[in-house]
Design a protein around this motif. Structure first.
Motif, short mmCIF file in Angstrom:
data_model
loop_
_atom_site.label_atom_id
_atom_site.label_comp_id
_atom_site.label_asym_id
_atom_site.label_seq_id
_atom_site.Cartn_x
_atom_site.Cartn_y
_atom_site.Cartn_z
N LEU A 1 -13.86 12.45 42.11
CA LEU A 1 -15.28 12.27 42.44
C LEU A 1 -16.06 12.04 41.16
CD1 LEU A 1 -17.60 12.44 44.55
CD2 LEU A 1 -17.64 14.90 44.14
N GLU A 2 -16.82 10.95 41.10
CA GLU A 2 -17.67 10.65 39.94
C GLU A 2 -19.13 10.88 40.36
OE1 GLU A 2 -17.35 10.29 36.91
OE2 GLU A 2 -18.81 8.90 36.08
N LEU A 3 -19.72 11.90 39.75
CA LEU A 3 -21.08 12.32 40.09
C LEU A 3 -22.08 11.51 39.27
CD1 LEU A 3 -22.29 14.77 41.70
CD2 LEU A 3 -22.09 16.09 39.58
N GLY A 4 -22.99 10.78 39.90
CA GLY A 4 -23.95 9.98 39.15
C GLY A 4 -23.25 8.84 38.45
N ALA A 5 -22.65 7.93 39.24
CA ALA A 5 -21.73 6.91 38.69
C ALA A 5 -22.43 5.87 37.82
CB ALA A 5 -20.98 6.23 39.83
N GLY A 6 -23.74 5.76 37.86
CA GLY A 6 -24.50 4.88 36.94
C GLY A 6 -24.09 3.43 37.06
N ALA A 7 -23.60 2.85 35.94
CA ALA A 7 -23.17 1.45 35.95
C ALA A 7 -21.68 1.32 36.24
CB ALA A 7 -23.52 0.78 34.63
N GLY A 8 -20.98 2.42 36.43
CA GLY A 8 -19.65 2.39 37.06
C GLY A 8 -18.42 2.34 36.19
N SER A 9 -18.53 2.39 34.85
CA SER A 9 -17.31 2.20 34.04
C SER A 9 -16.30 3.33 34.26
CB SER A 9 -17.66 2.09 32.55
OG SER A 9 -18.24 3.30 32.11
N ILE A 10 -16.76 4.57 34.36
CA ILE A 10 -15.81 5.68 34.53
C ILE A 10 -15.25 5.67 35.96
CG2 ILE A 10 -15.54 8.20 34.51
CD1 ILE A 10 -15.71 6.92 31.70
N LEU A 11 -16.07 5.29 36.92
CA LEU A 11 -15.58 5.17 38.30
C LEU A 11 -14.45 4.14 38.37
CD1 LEU A 11 -15.92 5.90 41.31
CD2 LEU A 11 -17.63 4.07 41.46
N TRP B 1 -12.53 3.22 35.88
CA TRP B 1 -11.37 3.76 35.16
C TRP B 1 -10.61 4.74 36.07
CZ3 TRP B 1 -9.37 8.43 33.57
CH2 TRP B 1 -8.39 8.38 32.59
N LEU B 2 -11.34 5.58 36.78
CA LEU B 2 -10.69 6.55 37.69
C LEU B 2 -9.93 5.79 38.79
CD1 LEU B 2 -13.56 9.20 38.06
CD2 LEU B 2 -11.37 9.55 36.89
N GLY B 3 -10.55 4.75 39.33
CA GLY B 3 -9.91 3.95 40.39
C GLY B 3 -8.59 3.36 39.91
N ASN B 4 -8.59 2.83 38.67
CA ASN B 4 -7.35 2.26 38.11
C ASN B 4 -6.28 3.32 37.94
OD1 ASN B 4 -8.23 -0.36 37.98
ND2 ASN B 4 -9.06 -0.16 35.91
N ARG B 5 -6.70 4.52 37.54
CA ARG B 5 -5.71 5.57 37.29
C ARG B 5 -5.11 6.13 38.58
NH1 ARG B 5 -4.88 7.28 31.90
NH2 ARG B 5 -3.30 8.54 32.91
N VAL B 6 -5.91 6.28 39.63
CA VAL B 6 -5.38 6.90 40.86
C VAL B 6 -4.61 5.88 41.70
CG1 VAL B 6 -7.14 8.68 40.93
CG2 VAL B 6 -7.49 6.57 42.23
N GLY B 7 -4.91 4.58 41.52
CA GLY B 7 -4.15 3.53 42.20
C GLY B 7 -4.38 3.49 43.70
N PRO B 8 -3.61 2.63 44.40
CA PRO B 8 -3.86 2.38 45.83
C PRO B 8 -3.63 3.61 46.71
CG PRO B 8 -1.94 1.16 45.02
CD PRO B 8 -2.58 1.77 43.83
N GLU B 9 -2.81 4.56 46.26
CA GLU B 9 -2.57 5.78 47.06
C GLU B 9 -3.68 6.81 46.87
OE1 GLU B 9 0.14 5.78 49.06
OE2 GLU B 9 0.39 3.76 48.24
#
Ligand SMILES: C[S@@+](CC[C@H](N)C(=O)[O-])C[C@H]1O[C@@H](n2cnc3c(N)ncnc32)[C@H](O)[C@@H]1O
Length: 261
Positions: free
Chosen positions: A45-55, A57-65
């Motif tokens: 969970l990304e709190l206050g995602a702003g312009a989205g770079s960390i969101l 990055w998290l999406g890439n790390r957790v992958g499709p599962e």
């Protein structure tokens, strides 16, 4: 609930400012997130995602599962992040009605903007799985320090105005200093805390963020009575001068865990 100080400002400028916030801070945040051992399949969970770079990055790390949920009351800048595993919710933190729980929660520069910070932290605690980990990163604007200018200079006056603007809004400009205590109060166990003093030259991402913020918030800074439009001009000029070094503020990052019971 206080209004976010950058609400109702030009979208284009705010997008650029948020991207500078990311350029100034992402390398530190990502190094800390990497050390948490984030795995494919995790729910984040990304709190206050702003312009989205960390969101992203998290999406890439957790992958499709996995799952990466970004929450923000303003999702204007998150329109490129609308496909799984990323999900974006346009909502106030305290109104979130997610029933699932998360392996990891991250929030950067969000609690300082909220009078209801403790309620938000309680909510984040309830959304974390037992054994789950969270990283909260918040600033302390009272630690701004002049390197080669007298206290009675434009930069000194603007630094004091920034702190007063937060106080006038019922917020704490030194938020980072109370962050570890508040996290423990809510029930988190602290694993690690570090602070970075942003001693930066002008024209660096941090210098440019602070210069942009001063331009966008000129009225709010001047309304404190502690600085003038001329001071803002001088402050912005120095924020673009690569030979001028100063400490803009500091950021404290705290890694916490929710115990298994
Ligand atoms: C200073 S920005 C930081 C953005 C991002 N976390 C970063 O560090 O790059 C704060 C963000 O939190 C959001 N925000 C602040 N308070 C909020 C609340 N109570 N509910 C939802 N979003 C909030 C704002 O809309 C903004 O996008």
């Amino acid at each position: 609930m206080s209004e976010y100080i950058f609400e109702n400002k030009s979208e284009e400028r705010e997008f650029r400012r948020l991207q500078l916030v990311e350029a100034a801070n992402d390398s530190t945040t990502i190094a800390l997130l990497q050390a948490l051992g984030i795995q494919p399949g995790w729910h984040c969970l990304e709190l206050g995602a702003g312009a989205g770079s960390i969101l992203r990055w998290l999406g890439n790390r957790v992958g499709p599962e996995g799952l990466a949920v970004g929450i923000d009351k303003n999702t204007t800048y998150l329109q490129d992040y609308l496909s799984p595993p990323i999900h974006v919710q346009k909502i106030q933190f305290l109104e979130v009605s997610i029933t699932q729980s998360f392996n990891l929660i991250h929030g950067r520069y969000v609690l300082i903007h909220n009078q209801s910070d403790l309620d938000i932290l309680h909510k984040m605690f309830s959304l974390l799985k037992p054994g789950g980990v969270a990283l909260f990163e918040e600033p302390d604007f009272t630690s701004a320090t002049l390197t080669d200018l007298p206290t009675e200079s434009s930069q000194g006056r603007v630094n004091r105005a920034i702190c007063q603007m937060f106080r006038n809004a019922g917020l704490d400009p030194a938020y980072a200093l109370s962050l570890p205590r508040k996290l423990e109060q809510v029930g988190f166990a602290i694993e690690r805390a570090q602070s970075i003093m942003h001693l930066c030259p002008g024209n660096s991402p941090m210098g440019r963020v602070m210069g942009e913020s001063a331009l966008v918030l000129e009225q709010e800074y001047c309304r404190t009575g502690l600085c003038s439009p001329d001071d803002i001009q001088q402050y912005v000029k120095l924020s673009q001068d690569s030979s001028h070094w100063t400490v803009y503020h500091s950021t404290t990052s705290v890694i916490v865990r929710k115990a298994f019971i």
